[in-house]
Design an enzyme around this catalytic site. Structure first.
Site, mmCIF file in Angstrom:
data_model
loop_
_atom_site.group_PDB
_atom_site.id
_atom_site.type_symbol
_atom_site.label_atom_id
_atom_site.label_comp_id
_atom_site.label_asym_id
_atom_site.label_seq_id
_atom_site.Cartn_x
_atom_site.Cartn_y
_atom_site.Cartn_z
ATOM 1 C CG ASP A 152 55.971 59.907 51.337
ATOM 2 O OD1 ASP A 152 55.528 60.793 52.080
ATOM 3 O OD2 ASP A 152 55.356 58.858 51.085
ATOM 4 C CD GLU A 153 55.506 57.686 47.165
ATOM 5 O OE1 GLU A 153 55.867 56.661 46.591
ATOM 6 O OE2 GLU A 153 54.551 57.686 47.968
#
Ligand code: TNX
Length: 591
Positions: free
Chosen positions: A368-369
């Site tokens: 993620d991210e």
């Protein structure tokens, strides 16, 4: 209702200053304390001894629980009001002669002994089954699937049957809920231990029913994690996803990269104390979970969320410079260098050690991210890490951001969006991925319940109990067929969560709502029925000394009489923060 978009960076509510956190902690403690007072009042006729009194405490005869009053609601319930069963003081628990089944029998005995004060010996013969006992029969039949069970409660005996020890374990959780709430007391209470008569035939809707605990933003020691495992087991969850690494902390000792844990794990959000699990600690968590038929899914978040690793090993950083330890709550700024071979050595070593410690099939690689890594570089990195996981003989899971990377056998995407129209995830599913649903606006346990909830975020909206319950995992994602949904998982991120009491406050009562989404057939979905069933659990949690949020959307039972003094007027966190006597035990031998 339009869903608020997530800010590009770090949506979490900024960390509250210490004073505010302390106030939050107090508020959680106050709420839980009030709940406990309510429960104590219910369990104790006004003017007589309290639950806290010694073994002789008197208790009004509680109304028997109804056979259908179980969370998650069972597949099929056939009450027989003429067949209520009274547990006798000399009752015996008879179990099939199988080590895993016997371990379940011992756990049942351990659940029932403190409150009943009965000896409840466990023997390894299901037959003959004289009157007054509980039989746990491991049948080996597969007709109820790998986790199903059948429970028959009759006047003269109780019989639980399942094809697997996991099924027996889930059946025991049902049985536990069918006893009067006072069964949760850690001390003997005088009560008629009556079970409602009839039959339950039960099996889960989904094979994946999980919760995630972020031990990276704040560190929680082994007893806290074991207690969270107890809460998962109670609601028939079968996965504990541990978010072991992030910018603020690296929480697991890795022999081949020895600085990761002591240096990378030294801190936490807000400058709070850090910590890490030794490999022996981690094994203990895994074994405790396994004895409750819960598989630990470890996550090493890559390539982003890696500031703590870079503090320990600057050679992995794109500029080879050690960043300062991070104690804030922003996301998306850090990454290990995808252009360097050394990074893949690191990934292979770490995942190799984690795989060796983890009997479960899954390794979670985060994903993620990673905002600073260009899309194509990111996709190649993920594809390579997926191959490393496959090479270890494990199945890869990642947050749904890994969707664009190449497909690999069996890969699982954990979807945490807030808008079910996600063509990139749908496309990855067409290429063969399956999905675990953790919609941010329904399943995120770090969201506040209401604007005045003292801790938590609100970037995905406010999540009261109804919002955590009222959605359908089978149809939530556009273009993703129901058979590509493995199940549900409720993540608890811990930027603002610092104590066990706060974990419980955020978990309960929403975790049971998510558990019901994962377990119960869609045909049983009914908010009014659910909140009525859930309400009785407040009494159970309070009796067991478990903190919870007693929000307005559940009809918590009103106190039965004048509210007696709380057990520990100023020490709730202590009381809830440690296992009550008899609940910290390691799994029995063979479990
Ligand atoms: C997003 S959900 C994150 C976490 C934060 C969380 C806070 C996900 C895969 N990443 O890093 O802790 O929001 O709610």
């Amino acid at each position: 209702m339009p869903e608020p978009p997530r800010p590009a960076t770090a949506g979490p509510t900024p960390l509250a200053p210490d004073g505010v956190l302390a106030a939050g902690e107090r508020a959680a403690a106050d709420l839980a304390g009030a709940a406990e007072r309510t429960a104590t009042a219910q369990l104790t006729p006004p003017g007589t001894a309290q639950l806290t009194a010694p073994a002789t405490a008197q208790l009004a005869t509680p109304a028997p629980v109804r056979l259908g009053d179980v969370v998650p609601t069972p597949d099929r319930v056939t009450p027989d009001p003429t067949a209520d069963h009274l547990l006798r003081p000399d009752a015996v628990i008879r179990v099939s002669a199988d080590p895993a089944a016997l371990a379940v029998g011992e756990q049942l005995a351990a659940l029932l002994r403190p409150a009943t004060g009965y000896p409840l010996p466990v023997t390894d013969s299901v037959t003959p089954s004289p009157t007054g006992g509980i039989a746990l029969d491991l049948t080996g039949d597969t007709d109820l699937g790998p986790e199903g069970y059948r429970l028959d409660i009759a006047t003269d005996r109780v019989r639980l049957r399942a094809g697997t020890a996991a099924g027996l374990h889930h059946g025991v959780q049902t049985l536990r809920q069918l006893f009067p709430a006072a069964i949760e007391s850690p001390r003997p209470v005088t009560a008629r231990w009556v079970l409602p008569g009839g039959s339950i035939v039960d099996r889960p809707r989904y094979p994946w029913r999980g919760a995630m605990l972020d031990v990276a933003r704040h560190f929680f020691d082994v007893p806290d994690v074991l207690r969270v495992i107890d809460h998962l087991a109670r609601y028939k969850l079968n996965r504990l996803h541990l978010h072991l690494t992030d910018d603020q902390g690296w929480r697991i000792a890795i022999d081949s990269w020895p600085r990761l844990a002591p240096i990378g794990g030294a801190g936490a959000v807000g400058g709070d104390p850090g910590g890490h699990y030794t490999q022996a600690d981690y094994r203990r968590i895994v074994a405790y979970a396994a004895a409750r038929h819960i598989t630990v899914v470890p996550e090493i978040d890559l390539p982003g969320h890696t500031n703590a690793a870079l503090v320990a090993y600057p050679e992995l950083a794109p500029d080879r410079v050690a960043p300062p330890p991070y104690t804030g709550t922003e996301v998306g700024f850090s990454y290990v260098d995808p252009a360097r071979e050394r990074t893949y050595d690191f990934v292979a070593d770490v995942l190799g050690e984690i795989a060796a410690l983890t009997p479960g099939r899954w390794l979670h690689i985060g994903g993620d991210e990673a905002f600073k890594v260009p899309a194509e570089v990111y996709a190649r990195f993920v594809a390579r890490v997926q191959r490393i996981v496959a090479g270890l003989g494990r199945t890869v899971i990642g947050w749904h951001q890994i969707a664009p990377a190449a497909h690999t056998d069996g890969r699982v995407l954990q979807w945490w969006g807030t808008n079910g129209d996600d063509p990139v995830t749908a496309e990855a599913v067409r290429r063969g991925a399956t999905v675990i649903l953790s919609p941010g606006n329904h399943a995120y346990l770090d969201m506040k319940y209401a604007p005045d909830t003292p801790i938590g975020h609100d970037w995905a909206g406010l999540i009261d109990v109804r919002r955590s319950y009222d959605w359908d995992p089978g149809t939530h994602l556009t273009g993703v067929p129901a058979d590509a949904v493995l199940g549900v998982e409720a993540p608890l991120w811990t930027e603002s969560v610092t104590t066990l009491a706060e974990i419980e406050f955020m978990l309960l009562p929403r975790l049971p709502a998510l558990a019901e989404q994962g377990w119960s057939p869609r045909s049983t979905h009914d908010w009014d029925g659910f909140r009525r069933r859930l309400a009785g659990h407040g009494t159970r949690w309070a009796t067991a000394g478990i903190a919870y949020h007693s929000g307005p959307d559940v009809p918590w039972p009103a106190p039965a009489g004048p509210v007696p003094a709380p057990r520990q007027p100023s020490g709730f966190a202590d009381q809830a923060g440690r296992e009550p006597a008899g609940r910290t035990a390691e799994p029995p031998a063979g479990g």
